[in-house]
Design an enzyme around this catalytic site. Structure first.
Site, PDB file in Angstrom:
ATOM      1  N   LYS A 187       0.831  -1.210   0.000  1.00  0.00           N
ATOM      2  CA  LYS A 187       0.000   0.000   0.000  1.00  0.00           C
ATOM      3  C   LYS A 187       0.863   1.256   0.000  1.00  0.00           C
ATOM      4  CE  LYS A 187      -2.422  -2.735  -0.527  1.00  0.00           C
ATOM      5  NZ  LYS A 187      -2.484  -4.204  -0.477  1.00  0.00           N
ATOM      6  N   GLY A 193       9.543 -21.156  16.401  1.00  0.00           N
ATOM      7  CA  GLY A 193       8.913 -21.969  17.448  1.00  0.00           C
ATOM      8  C   GLY A 193       8.608 -23.348  16.893  1.00  0.00           C
ATOM      9  N   GLY A 223       0.171 -14.602 -13.456  1.00  0.00           N
ATOM     10  CA  GLY A 223      -0.935 -14.595 -12.491  1.00  0.00           C
ATOM     11  C   GLY A 223      -1.511 -13.195 -12.364  1.00  0.00           C
ATOM     12  N   VAL A 272      -4.574 -10.852  -7.204  1.00  0.00           N
ATOM     13  CA  VAL A 272      -4.491  -9.630  -6.402  1.00  0.00           C
ATOM     14  C   VAL A 272      -3.070  -9.054  -6.401  1.00  0.00           C
ATOM     15  CG1 VAL A 272      -5.343  -8.616  -4.274  1.00  0.00           C
ATOM     16  CG2 VAL A 272      -6.147 -10.853  -4.949  1.00  0.00           C
ATOM     17  N   GLY A 317      -0.616 -17.306  -6.316  1.00  0.00           N
ATOM     18  CA  GLY A 317      -1.239 -17.778  -5.089  1.00  0.00           C
ATOM     19  C   GLY A 317      -0.221 -18.053  -3.998  1.00  0.00           C
ATOM     20  N   ARG A 318      -0.704 -18.443  -2.840  1.00  0.00           N
ATOM     21  CA  ARG A 318       0.163 -18.656  -1.682  1.00  0.00           C
ATOM     22  C   ARG A 318      -0.115 -20.018  -1.048  1.00  0.00           C
ATOM     23  NH1 ARG A 318       2.965 -14.400  -0.138  1.00  0.00           N
ATOM     24  NH2 ARG A 318       3.046 -14.945   2.073  1.00  0.00           N
ATOM     25  N   HIS A 368     -23.726  14.667   1.726  1.00  0.00           N
ATOM     26  CA  HIS A 368     -23.523  15.125   0.343  1.00  0.00           C
ATOM     27  C   HIS A 368     -22.455  16.206   0.321  1.00  0.00           C
ATOM     28  CE1 HIS A 368     -24.403  16.224  -3.781  1.00  0.00           C
ATOM     29  NE2 HIS A 368     -24.385  17.489  -3.383  1.00  0.00           N
TER      30      HIS A 368
HETATM   31  P1  FAD Z   1       1.532 -14.006   8.325  1.00  0.00           P
HETATM   32  O1  FAD Z   1       1.271 -12.562   8.168  1.00  0.00           O
HETATM   33  O2  FAD Z   1       2.152 -14.726   7.194  1.00  0.00           O
HETATM   34  O3  FAD Z   1       2.451 -14.164   9.614  1.00  0.00           O
HETATM   35  C1  FAD Z   1       2.968 -15.373  10.021  1.00  0.00           C
HETATM   36  C2  FAD Z   1       4.179 -15.107  10.877  1.00  0.00           C
HETATM   37  O4  FAD Z   1       4.573 -16.309  11.528  1.00  0.00           O
HETATM   38  C3  FAD Z   1       5.395 -14.646  10.091  1.00  0.00           C
HETATM   39  O5  FAD Z   1       6.038 -13.586  10.759  1.00  0.00           O
HETATM   40  C4  FAD Z   1       6.295 -15.880  10.057  1.00  0.00           C
HETATM   41  O6  FAD Z   1       7.671 -15.572   9.918  1.00  0.00           O
HETATM   42  C5  FAD Z   1       5.976 -16.459  11.421  1.00  0.00           C
HETATM   43  N1  FAD Z   1       6.280 -17.894  11.574  1.00  0.00           N
HETATM   44  C6  FAD Z   1       5.982 -18.900  10.727  1.00  0.00           C
HETATM   45  N2  FAD Z   1       6.349 -20.083  11.252  1.00  0.00           N
HETATM   46  C7  FAD Z   1       6.893 -19.804  12.458  1.00  0.00           C
HETATM   47  C8  FAD Z   1       7.452 -20.601  13.480  1.00  0.00           C
HETATM   48  N3  FAD Z   1       7.496 -21.924  13.378  1.00  0.00           N
HETATM   49  N4  FAD Z   1       7.932 -19.980  14.573  1.00  0.00           N
HETATM   50  C9  FAD Z   1       7.888 -18.636  14.695  1.00  0.00           C
HETATM   51  N5  FAD Z   1       7.340 -17.831  13.765  1.00  0.00           N
HETATM   52  C10 FAD Z   1       6.861 -18.415  12.668  1.00  0.00           C
HETATM   53  N6  FAD Z   1      -4.350  -8.951   3.042  1.00  0.00           N
HETATM   54  C11 FAD Z   1      -5.249  -7.972   3.284  1.00  0.00           C
HETATM   55  O7  FAD Z   1      -6.200  -8.198   4.028  1.00  0.00           O
HETATM   56  N7  FAD Z   1      -5.116  -6.732   2.731  1.00  0.00           N
HETATM   57  C12 FAD Z   1      -4.087  -6.429   1.906  1.00  0.00           C
HETATM   58  O8  FAD Z   1      -3.994  -5.303   1.415  1.00  0.00           O
HETATM   59  C13 FAD Z   1      -3.136  -7.432   1.628  1.00  0.00           C
HETATM   60  N8  FAD Z   1      -2.103  -7.172   0.824  1.00  0.00           N
HETATM   61  C14 FAD Z   1      -1.187  -8.161   0.579  1.00  0.00           C
HETATM   62  C15 FAD Z   1      -0.161  -7.875  -0.310  1.00  0.00           C
HETATM   63  C16 FAD Z   1       0.761  -8.857  -0.616  1.00  0.00           C
HETATM   64  C17 FAD Z   1       1.877  -8.525  -1.573  1.00  0.00           C
HETATM   65  C18 FAD Z   1       0.661 -10.137  -0.007  1.00  0.00           C
HETATM   66  C19 FAD Z   1       1.663 -11.199  -0.305  1.00  0.00           C
HETATM   67  C20 FAD Z   1      -0.360 -10.421   0.869  1.00  0.00           C
HETATM   68  C21 FAD Z   1      -1.306  -9.437   1.160  1.00  0.00           C
HETATM   69  N9  FAD Z   1      -2.379  -9.672   2.005  1.00  0.00           N
HETATM   70  C22 FAD Z   1      -3.305  -8.706   2.234  1.00  0.00           C
HETATM   71  C23 FAD Z   1      -2.543 -10.977   2.681  1.00  0.00           C
HETATM   72  C24 FAD Z   1      -2.037 -10.883   4.118  1.00  0.00           C
HETATM   73  O9  FAD Z   1      -0.691 -10.469   4.111  1.00  0.00           O
HETATM   74  C25 FAD Z   1      -2.179 -12.218   4.822  1.00  0.00           C
HETATM   75  O10 FAD Z   1      -3.497 -12.679   4.697  1.00  0.00           O
HETATM   76  C26 FAD Z   1      -1.841 -12.083   6.285  1.00  0.00           C
HETATM   77  O11 FAD Z   1      -0.527 -11.622   6.473  1.00  0.00           O
HETATM   78  C27 FAD Z   1      -2.027 -13.416   7.019  1.00  0.00           C
HETATM   79  O12 FAD Z   1      -1.745 -13.227   8.356  1.00  0.00           O
HETATM   80  P2  FAD Z   1      -1.217 -14.429   9.266  1.00  0.00           P
HETATM   81  O13 FAD Z   1      -1.061 -13.847  10.637  1.00  0.00           O
HETATM   82  O14 FAD Z   1      -2.070 -15.608   9.094  1.00  0.00           O
HETATM   83  O15 FAD Z   1       0.218 -14.828   8.691  1.00  0.00           O
HETATM   84  P1  NAI Z   2      -4.381 -14.949  -6.327  1.00  0.00           P
HETATM   85  O1  NAI Z   2      -5.000 -16.230  -5.963  1.00  0.00           O
HETATM   86  O2  NAI Z   2      -5.091 -13.694  -6.008  1.00  0.00           O
HETATM   87  O3  NAI Z   2      -4.082 -14.900  -7.879  1.00  0.00           O
HETATM   88  C1  NAI Z   2      -3.301 -15.867  -8.504  1.00  0.00           C
HETATM   89  C2  NAI Z   2      -3.657 -15.877  -9.970  1.00  0.00           C
HETATM   90  O4  NAI Z   2      -2.705 -16.658 -10.634  1.00  0.00           O
HETATM   91  C3  NAI Z   2      -5.018 -16.489 -10.230  1.00  0.00           C
HETATM   92  O5  NAI Z   2      -5.763 -15.622 -11.060  1.00  0.00           O
HETATM   93  C4  NAI Z   2      -4.687 -17.812 -10.903  1.00  0.00           C
HETATM   94  O6  NAI Z   2      -5.655 -18.221 -11.826  1.00  0.00           O
HETATM   95  C5  NAI Z   2      -3.381 -17.471 -11.573  1.00  0.00           C
HETATM   96  N1  NAI Z   2      -2.546 -18.620 -11.837  1.00  0.00           N
HETATM   97  C6  NAI Z   2      -2.322 -19.721 -11.059  1.00  0.00           C
HETATM   98  N2  NAI Z   2      -1.454 -20.561 -11.642  1.00  0.00           N
HETATM   99  C7  NAI Z   2      -1.093 -19.985 -12.813  1.00  0.00           C
HETATM  100  C8  NAI Z   2      -0.218 -20.348 -13.861  1.00  0.00           C
HETATM  101  N3  NAI Z   2       0.473 -21.496 -13.820  1.00  0.00           N
HETATM  102  N4  NAI Z   2      -0.105 -19.535 -14.920  1.00  0.00           N
HETATM  103  C9  NAI Z   2      -0.777 -18.375 -14.990  1.00  0.00           C
HETATM  104  N5  NAI Z   2      -1.642 -17.964 -14.026  1.00  0.00           N
HETATM  105  C10 NAI Z   2      -1.779 -18.759 -12.946  1.00  0.00           C
HETATM  106  O7  NAI Z   2      -2.927 -14.995  -5.664  1.00  0.00           O
HETATM  107  P2  NAI Z   2      -1.828 -13.877  -5.503  1.00  0.00           P
HETATM  108  O8  NAI Z   2      -2.099 -12.725  -6.394  1.00  0.00           O
HETATM  109  O9  NAI Z   2      -0.543 -14.573  -5.569  1.00  0.00           O
HETATM  110  O10 NAI Z   2      -2.070 -13.401  -4.030  1.00  0.00           O
HETATM  111  C11 NAI Z   2      -2.092 -14.350  -2.976  1.00  0.00           C
HETATM  112  C12 NAI Z   2      -3.080 -13.975  -1.960  1.00  0.00           C
HETATM  113  O11 NAI Z   2      -2.586 -12.915  -1.153  1.00  0.00           O
HETATM  114  C13 NAI Z   2      -4.392 -13.435  -2.497  1.00  0.00           C
HETATM  115  O12 NAI Z   2      -5.258 -14.444  -2.899  1.00  0.00           O
HETATM  116  C14 NAI Z   2      -4.920 -12.729  -1.300  1.00  0.00           C
HETATM  117  O13 NAI Z   2      -5.483 -13.674  -0.430  1.00  0.00           O
HETATM  118  C15 NAI Z   2      -3.665 -12.157  -0.690  1.00  0.00           C
HETATM  119  N6  NAI Z   2      -3.513 -10.767  -1.128  1.00  0.00           N
HETATM  120  C16 NAI Z   2      -4.463  -9.870  -0.764  1.00  0.00           C
HETATM  121  C17 NAI Z   2      -4.376  -8.570  -1.156  1.00  0.00           C
HETATM  122  C18 NAI Z   2      -5.463  -7.644  -0.789  1.00  0.00           C
HETATM  123  O14 NAI Z   2      -6.260  -7.989   0.063  1.00  0.00           O
HETATM  124  N7  NAI Z   2      -5.544  -6.464  -1.390  1.00  0.00           N
HETATM  125  C19 NAI Z   2      -3.252  -8.075  -1.954  1.00  0.00           C
HETATM  126  C20 NAI Z   2      -2.332  -9.124  -2.322  1.00  0.00           C
HETATM  127  C21 NAI Z   2      -2.467 -10.403  -1.888  1.00  0.00           C
END
Ligand code: FAD
Ligand code: NAI
Length: 477
Positions: free
Chosen positions: A60, A124, A192, A195, A283-284, A456
């Site tokens: 962001k 952990g 991909g 998002v 994806g993740r 408004h």
């Molecule tokens: P995480 O945030 O992944 O945290 C897990 C933590 O646990 C990490 O610090 C990791 O190092 C730690 N950990 C793992 N295993 C261990 C262990 N064994 N011992 C100790 N520590 C450990 N979501 C939104 O809602 N809005 C957004 O705008 C948004 N933008 C995103 C943009 C990107 C580029 C990405 C990749 C994701 C985005 N997301 C967004 C998704 C969001 O980041 C995740 O859904 C969220 O971080 C999940 O939270 P969590 O606490 O489950 O895990």
């Molecule tokens: P995503 O699931 O949003 O998108 C992955 C895309 O890749 C899909 O459209 C899928 O069809 C495509 N894809 C999969 N395999 C492929 C292949 N072999 N070739 C071409 N296309 C392929 O996953 P993304 O963007 O990696 O983000 C992961 C997750 O992180 C999101 O689903 C969301 O949960 C979280 N996130 C949330 C954000 C937000 O809330 N604004 C911002 C960024 C991530």
């Protein structure tokens, strides 16, 4: 010999799931430990997980910086603001992003102190069941071993690589490297168009990259309402994002020169994309590496997620799991909802999460946000509904802002008028969706929204007009 420390609750992971669970449990009077292994560039603790370090927050920050740049370059002139030349200092932009991240890391450490949560920095690992519950070994300097009767696993997720193509974070980038490209690449490929691809593709396009997104599915953003996705695709294409749908990636060559992505297009014709950097955002995957769950009998489903019931309880008594490591949308606020619910349940209260009212937001321009069901889902399920839409082009505030692309849409039950879904593509959709979530959480009808006075001129009037449109009585169109 390591010291053993007894807590009421041990939280593994300090992302939005873990740190929120720790805070809520501490607020409820429980003795809480939180263990997290994320390191900053000096090797120190950086709590906040993916969200704070390489996800929500830094993306962001860059979206905001790059949008300012694009506005200065392309749109300020419309307001009569003359700027002779605009340039981007990527190093400074990335440094600002790093400061924002650090402020959030420090904010979480402050909250741990304030709430008397004991924080351990290191991985952990479940050791075994113990008379006090579960023993967790922390790979920190003191080799700490904790025990607690309740353990909340919040270990998050990691980026999924393309099979056979490891991330090097220099040229083949996950979200981590994509948030830290030191110079604007001339050609940026993105595999991909989800998002991450759309948000980070937008960042680098605004800064000057030629961005091509290759998406496997034939439909654009199939989880969004089709009408909204269509409008978004139109806007993104107009901005210059090249989005190819229905592709089949055959292979990626990463020689010393340009990266070459070989693929079949939607007509099954062989194509190649050459680029200087490649983001793979497909994806993740849930992250349980190093957790040693089997030591206590923790089970994963066939996709690697920790198995939980509707209340985030695993089959192992006293062990809970929340956030990205369990089923449901991978969103920070979903993790936070589960965190609060689990902490409250452990404390004897009645925690609850409604996965049906978790909003989605994509922070592109225009932003896309939705909650509840899409029109195509309602059609497919045969549920009778009525839909109302309202374009931002007819909203006074959007016109004043010069930001009129997009629309608000409400779908409501045809008989009861209960709101079933709200979908927005347009300016500040991320903020507008909160009203819709509230409405749905209170089982509002579209008439309820329509009867509420909206200030408004505001963008939120578009939501009200969409509600009026459900009954065919929008006032300003
Ligand atoms: P995480 O945030 O992944 O945290 C897990 C933590 O646990 C990490 O610090 C990791 O190092 C730690 N950990 C793992 N295993 C261990 C262990 N064994 N011992 C100790 N520590 C450990 N979501 C939104 O809602 N809005 C957004 O705008 C948004 N933008 C995103 C943009 C990107 C580029 C990405 C990749 C994701 C985005 N997301 C967004 C998704 C969001 O980041 C995740 O859904 C969220 O971080 C999940 O939270 P969590 O606490 O489950 O895990
Ligand atoms: P995503 O699931 O949003 O998108 C992955 C895309 O890749 C899909 O459209 C899928 O069809 C495509 N894809 C999969 N395999 C492929 C292949 N072999 N070739 C071409 N296309 C392929 O996953 P993304 O963007 O990696 O983000 C992961 C997750 O992180 C999101 O689903 C969301 O949960 C979280 N996130 C949330 C954000 C937000 O809330 N604004 C911002 C960024 C991530």
């Amino acid at each position: 010999m390591a010291a053993e420390t007894l807590f009421d609750v041990a939280v593994i992971g300090a992302g939005p799931g873990g740190y929120t669970a720790a805070i809520r449990a501490a607020q409820l009077g429980l003795r809480v430990a939180c263990v997290d292994d994320w390191r900053n560039d000096k090797g120190g603790p950086a709590p906040g997980g993916t969200c704070t370090n390489i996800g929500c927050i830094p993306s962001k920050a860059l979206l905001h910086s790059s949008e300012n740049f694009e506005n200065a370059k392309r749109h300020f002139g419309d307001h009569g603001i003359r700027i002779e030349s605009v340039a981007i200092d990527v190093e400074k932009m990335l440094a600002r992003k790093a400061t924002v991240v650090r402020q959030n890391n420090e904010g979480i450490l402050y909250l741990f102190k304030k709430n008397k949560i004991t924080f351990f920095h290191g991985q952990g690992r479940f050791e075994a069941r113990s008379p006090d519950g579960y023993r967790i070994a922390v790979a920190d300097a003191a080799n700490t071993v904790l025990s607690a009767p309740h353990v909340i696993v919040a270990t998050g997720s990691v980026a999924r690589p393309l099979p056979g193509l490891a991330f090097d974070e220099t040229r083949v980038l996950s979200n981590d490297g994509a948030l830290a490209i030191p110079q604007v690449p001339r050609r940026l490929g993105v595999i991909g168009a989800g998002v991450v691809g759309l948000e980070l593709g937008s960042v680098w396009r605004r800064l000057g990259s030629e961005v091509t997104l290759l998406e496997a599915l034939p439909a654009f953003l199939p989880a969004a309402d089709e009408q909204i996705a269509r409008e978004a695709l139109k806007q993104f294409t107009r901005q210059g994002l090249k989005i190819q749908l229905g592709v089949d990636i055959e292979g990626v060559d990463v020689p010393a020169g340009a990266i070459k992505v070989r693929y079949l297009d939607s007509n099954k014709e062989a194509q190649a994309l050459e680029c200087d950097k490649l983001i793979v955002s497909i994806g993740r995957l849930p992250n349980t590496e190093g957790l040693n769950g089997p030591a206590v009998g923790l089970k994963l489903d066939d996709r690697g997620f920790i198995e939980v019931d509707a209340n985030c309880r695993t089959a192992v008594p006293g062990v809970w799991a929340i956030g990205d490591v369990v089923r449901g949308p991978m969103l920070a606020h979903k993790a936070e909802e589960e965190a609060v619910a689990v902490a409250e349940t452990i404390a004897g209260q009645h925690g609850h999460v409604d996965l049906d009212t978790i909003p989605w937001v994509i922070y592109t321009a225009p932003e896309i946000a939705w909650v509840g069901r899409t029109e195509q889902q309602l059609k497919a399920s045969g549920q009778p509904y009525r839909a109302g839409t309202f374009p931002f082009a007819a909203n006074g505030r959007a016109r004043a802002m010069g930001d009129t692309a997009g629309l608000a849409k409400i779908v409501a039950d045809a008989q009861t008028d209960r709101v079933l879904g709200v979908h927005v593509v347009g300016p500040m959709a991320s903020e507008l969706i909160a009203e819709a979530v509230l409405a749905m959480a209170f089982n509002a009808s579209s008439e309820d929204i329509a009867r509420v006075c909206h200030a408004h001129p505001t963008l939120s009037e578009a939501t009200r007009e969409a509600a009026l449109a459900v009954e065919g009585r929008a006032l300003n169109i």
